[in-house]
Write a protein that holds these residues in place. Sequence first.
Motif, PDB file in Angstrom:
ATOM      1  N   ASP A  77     -28.211  54.949 -17.084  1.00  0.00           N
ATOM      2  CA  ASP A  77     -28.433  55.519 -15.752  1.00  0.00           C
ATOM      3  C   ASP A  77     -27.429  54.992 -14.555  1.00  0.00           C
ATOM      4  O   ASP A  77     -26.733  54.423 -14.857  1.00  0.00           O
ATOM      5  N   ASP A 102     -27.711  53.895 -11.961  1.00  0.00           N
ATOM      6  CA  ASP A 102     -27.983  52.639 -10.861  1.00  0.00           C
ATOM      7  C   ASP A 102     -26.843  51.844 -10.539  1.00  0.00           C
ATOM      8  O   ASP A 102     -26.605  51.276  -9.510  1.00  0.00           O
ATOM      9  N   LEU A 103     -26.081  51.261 -11.434  1.00  0.00           N
ATOM     10  CA  LEU A 103     -24.854  50.589 -11.440  1.00  0.00           C
ATOM     11  C   LEU A 103     -23.910  51.004 -10.573  1.00  0.00           C
ATOM     12  O   LEU A 103     -23.521  50.321  -9.696  1.00  0.00           O
ATOM     13  N   GLU A 104     -23.415  52.353 -10.738  1.00  0.00           N
ATOM     14  CA  GLU A 104     -22.679  52.818  -9.997  1.00  0.00           C
ATOM     15  C   GLU A 104     -23.182  53.037  -8.600  1.00  0.00           C
ATOM     16  O   GLU A 104     -22.199  52.700  -7.563  1.00  0.00           O
ATOM     17  N   HIS A 105     -24.401  53.243  -8.274  1.00  0.00           N
ATOM     18  CA  HIS A 105     -24.788  53.316  -6.852  1.00  0.00           C
ATOM     19  C   HIS A 105     -24.693  51.840  -6.250  1.00  0.00           C
ATOM     20  O   HIS A 105     -24.454  51.784  -4.999  1.00  0.00           O
ATOM     21  N   GLY A 106     -25.323  51.087  -7.041  1.00  0.00           N
ATOM     22  CA  GLY A 106     -25.114  49.617  -6.672  1.00  0.00           C
ATOM     23  C   GLY A 106     -23.641  49.265  -6.160  1.00  0.00           C
ATOM     24  O   GLY A 106     -23.652  48.546  -5.268  1.00  0.00           O
ATOM     25  N   HIS A 158     -22.669  51.027  -3.093  1.00  0.00           N
ATOM     26  CA  HIS A 158     -23.629  50.336  -1.878  1.00  0.00           C
ATOM     27  C   HIS A 158     -22.585  49.003  -1.367  1.00  0.00           C
ATOM     28  O   HIS A 158     -22.684  48.940  -0.324  1.00  0.00           O
ATOM     29  N   ASP A 170     -27.558  45.630 -10.778  1.00  0.00           N
ATOM     30  CA  ASP A 170     -28.413  46.640 -11.770  1.00  0.00           C
ATOM     31  C   ASP A 170     -29.253  45.753 -12.546  1.00  0.00           C
ATOM     32  O   ASP A 170     -28.602  44.742 -13.286  1.00  0.00           O
ATOM     33  N   ASN A 226     -35.487  46.427 -13.784  1.00  0.00           N
ATOM     34  CA  ASN A 226     -36.707  46.271 -14.875  1.00  0.00           C
ATOM     35  C   ASN A 226     -36.400  45.403 -16.269  1.00  0.00           C
ATOM     36  O   ASN A 226     -37.143  44.826 -16.461  1.00  0.00           O
TER      37      ASN A 226
END
Length: 120
Positions: A23, A25-29, A32, A94, A97
């Motif tokens: 997903d 999420d890591l790129e977004h994190g 950020h 990331d 979950n």
Amino acid sequence: MAHEATVIDQGPLAYRDIELSGDPDLEHGLRHLGLEPADTTFRLLEIPVAAIGETRFMATWTWTSQPVIDAMSAGHEFPPIVVFRTPLGWNLIDGVNRSYAAWHLRLPTLRAYELIGGPA
């Protein structure tokens, strides 16, 4: 609280070479944090679940990651979480979950990619 980690691969491991969860999420994190994913490097560790900063608050969470808990309980291997080091332990970039499932199952450790480098 113990913050000891076992180094599995000292790295540096390029972003393109790490196992991802599939997903964004890591790129977004990373973005950020002001980092371009392709410019980052990591090392692979095994870290204590209790040293992940977010686990201090997991007992108050009202949602669960039941499918991840069930899969982890059944022995499914997940990609490592991704963290950065702080004076108090590690903070997640990331893997919330996966970390929650490990905390819920009372696992002592998780594999984690530690962010060790970004652009100079």
